[in-house]
Design a protein around this motif. Structure first.
Motif, mmCIF file in Angstrom:
data_model
loop_
_atom_site.group_PDB
_atom_site.id
_atom_site.type_symbol
_atom_site.label_atom_id
_atom_site.label_comp_id
_atom_site.label_asym_id
_atom_site.label_seq_id
_atom_site.Cartn_x
_atom_site.Cartn_y
_atom_site.Cartn_z
ATOM 1 N N ASP A 126 0.788 -1.235 0.000
ATOM 2 C CA ASP A 126 0.000 0.000 0.000
ATOM 3 C C ASP A 126 0.817 1.282 0.000
ATOM 4 O O ASP A 126 0.331 2.324 -0.445
ATOM 5 N N TYR A 127 2.060 1.221 0.486
ATOM 6 C CA TYR A 127 2.838 2.454 0.638
ATOM 7 C C TYR A 127 4.308 2.227 0.314
ATOM 8 O O TYR A 127 4.817 1.114 0.384
ATOM 9 N N MET A 128 4.974 3.327 0.002
ATOM 10 C CA MET A 128 6.418 3.349 -0.118
ATOM 11 C C MET A 128 6.907 4.523 0.736
ATOM 12 O O MET A 128 6.461 5.650 0.548
ATOM 13 N N TYR A 129 7.783 4.236 1.710
ATOM 14 C CA TYR A 129 8.296 5.260 2.625
ATOM 15 C C TYR A 129 9.809 5.229 2.582
ATOM 16 O O TYR A 129 10.421 4.163 2.696
ATOM 17 N N SER A 130 10.410 6.403 2.426
ATOM 18 C CA SER A 130 11.858 6.476 2.295
ATOM 19 C C SER A 130 12.418 7.617 3.133
ATOM 20 O O SER A 130 11.778 8.667 3.299
ATOM 21 N N VAL A 131 13.638 7.406 3.649
ATOM 22 C CA VAL A 131 14.339 8.416 4.427
ATOM 23 C C VAL A 131 15.743 8.601 3.857
ATOM 24 O O VAL A 131 16.251 7.743 3.135
ATOM 25 N N TYR A 132 16.357 9.744 4.182
ATOM 26 C CA TYR A 132 17.725 10.012 3.755
ATOM 27 C C TYR A 132 18.492 10.596 4.929
ATOM 28 O O TYR A 132 17.908 11.085 5.899
ATOM 29 N N ALA A 133 19.816 10.555 4.843
ATOM 30 C CA ALA A 133 20.664 11.105 5.897
ATOM 31 C C ALA A 133 21.076 12.527 5.499
ATOM 32 O O ALA A 133 21.854 12.705 4.568
ATOM 33 N N PRO A 134 20.543 13.551 6.180
ATOM 34 C CA PRO A 134 20.878 14.934 5.824
ATOM 35 C C PRO A 134 22.371 15.217 5.974
ATOM 36 O O PRO A 134 22.996 14.843 6.965
ATOM 37 N N GLY A 135 22.934 15.845 4.943
ATOM 38 C CA GLY A 135 24.332 16.237 4.987
ATOM 39 C C GLY A 135 25.326 15.107 4.843
ATOM 40 O O GLY A 135 26.530 15.310 5.016
ATOM 41 N N VAL A 136 24.852 13.900 4.543
ATOM 42 C CA VAL A 136 25.734 12.744 4.416
ATOM 43 C C VAL A 136 25.846 12.378 2.938
ATOM 44 O O VAL A 136 24.841 12.241 2.243
ATOM 45 N N ASN A 137 27.064 12.231 2.461
ATOM 46 C CA ASN A 137 27.306 11.868 1.073
ATOM 47 C C ASN A 137 27.150 10.356 0.919
ATOM 48 O O ASN A 137 27.904 9.586 1.514
ATOM 49 N N GLY A 138 26.190 9.939 0.128
ATOM 50 C CA GLY A 138 25.925 8.519 -0.058
ATOM 51 C C GLY A 138 27.003 7.763 -0.793
ATOM 52 O O GLY A 138 27.023 6.536 -0.796
ATOM 53 N N GLY A 139 27.928 8.478 -1.419
ATOM 54 C CA GLY A 139 29.060 7.825 -2.066
ATOM 55 C C GLY A 139 30.211 7.585 -1.112
ATOM 56 O O GLY A 139 31.148 6.855 -1.415
ATOM 57 N N GLU A 140 30.140 8.196 0.076
ATOM 58 C CA GLU A 140 31.222 8.067 1.051
ATOM 59 C C GLU A 140 30.808 7.338 2.320
ATOM 60 O O GLU A 140 31.634 6.717 2.983
ATOM 61 N N ALA A 141 29.535 7.436 2.705
ATOM 62 C CA ALA A 141 29.072 6.819 3.953
ATOM 63 C C ALA A 141 28.030 5.752 3.658
ATOM 64 O O ALA A 141 27.134 5.952 2.844
ATOM 65 N N ALA A 142 28.152 4.628 4.335
ATOM 66 C CA ALA A 142 27.220 3.526 4.119
ATOM 67 C C ALA A 142 25.972 3.635 4.976
ATOM 68 O O ALA A 142 24.934 3.077 4.638
ATOM 69 N N ALA A 143 26.055 4.345 6.099
ATOM 70 C CA ALA A 143 24.926 4.430 7.028
ATOM 71 C C ALA A 143 25.037 5.725 7.828
ATOM 72 O O ALA A 143 26.035 6.433 7.752
ATOM 73 N N SER A 144 23.995 5.986 8.602
ATOM 74 C CA SER A 144 23.961 7.192 9.421
ATOM 75 C C SER A 144 23.234 6.895 10.728
ATOM 76 O O SER A 144 22.448 5.951 10.814
ATOM 77 N N ASP A 145 23.494 7.727 11.715
ATOM 78 C CA ASP A 145 22.779 7.621 12.988
ATOM 79 C C ASP A 145 21.462 8.377 12.952
ATOM 80 O O ASP A 145 20.596 8.163 13.795
ATOM 81 N N VAL A 146 21.341 9.299 11.977
ATOM 82 C CA VAL A 146 20.152 10.130 11.874
ATOM 83 C C VAL A 146 19.676 10.154 10.426
ATOM 84 O O VAL A 146 20.470 10.374 9.497
#
Length: 198
Positions: A126-146
């Motif tokens: 029924d839904y698609m929900y997505s989040v991103y890590a503000p200020g984090v470069n996805g080419g350099e960091a694999a994960a985030s705390d926020v």
């Protein structure tokens, strides 16, 4: 001729892809971190990939509409070879999905998004929900705390994922439930429980 037929009868053919492609129709949003990426997104154009399995117990031309993940392919292939890895690997045996063996199965998929952003998403029927890590470069960091809200689509009203309702107050309860489910997936897959903000 008989020998070739016997080999075919004892062969399982699996066709899949590691990602879909939305043909650069989703690469202009605000959280791309400078990447012009057309295959790393939460949208169905990226997540929905072809998967065809034929042979062995996969016979009869049946279409399965349940949501499944490519993470289940290795476990499925091992099961077809007679190797039961139990819970030592991620994913599920897709034959169990075809045969509807687990009636309590969650019909949803979790995905990690890299390079275009450091993100996570959950796709349900029924839904698609997505989040991103503000200020984090996805080419350099694999994960985030926020993480912060990025997209929410109502798949029943908007199957083309054109109307992002992530900030719509009418979907606050839906978003809260999906956020909790996404956090559970992250904890299961990554062993951490980050914070998700509006």
């Amino acid at each position: 001729m008989f020998r070739i037929f016997t080999r075919y009868e004892n062969t399982v053919i699996l066709y899949a892809s590691d990602h879909g492609s939305h043909f650069k129709t989703r690469n202009r949003d605000a959280h791309l971190n400078g990447y012009d990426d057309y295959k790393r997104s939460c949208h169905d154009g990226c997540l929905h990939v072809p998967l065809v399995i034929c042979g062995g117990p996969f016979k009869g031309g049946k279409e399965v509409t349940e949501l499944v993940s490519t993470e289940s392919i290795p476990k499925t292939l091992l099961a077809l070879a007679g190797v039961d890895v139990g819970d030592k690997m991620i994913g599920e045996n897709l034959l169990d999905v075809v045969e509807k063996k687990n009636h309590n199965r969650a019909n949803e998929v979790y995905a990690q998004i890299s390079e275009s952003r450091c993100g996570r998403c959950i796709r349900t029927a029924d839904y698609m929900y997505s989040v991103y890590a503000p200020g984090v470069n996805g080419g350099e960091a694999a994960a985030s705390d926020v993480y912060a809200d990025d997209f929410l689509y109502d798949m029943q009203k908007d199957p083309w994922q054109l109307n992002n309702v992530v900030a719509d107050p009418a979907y606050a309860d839906v978003k809260a439930e999906l956020r909790e489910r996404l956090l559970n997936w992250i904890q299961h897959a990554e062993g951490t429980r980050p914070t998700i903000t509006d």
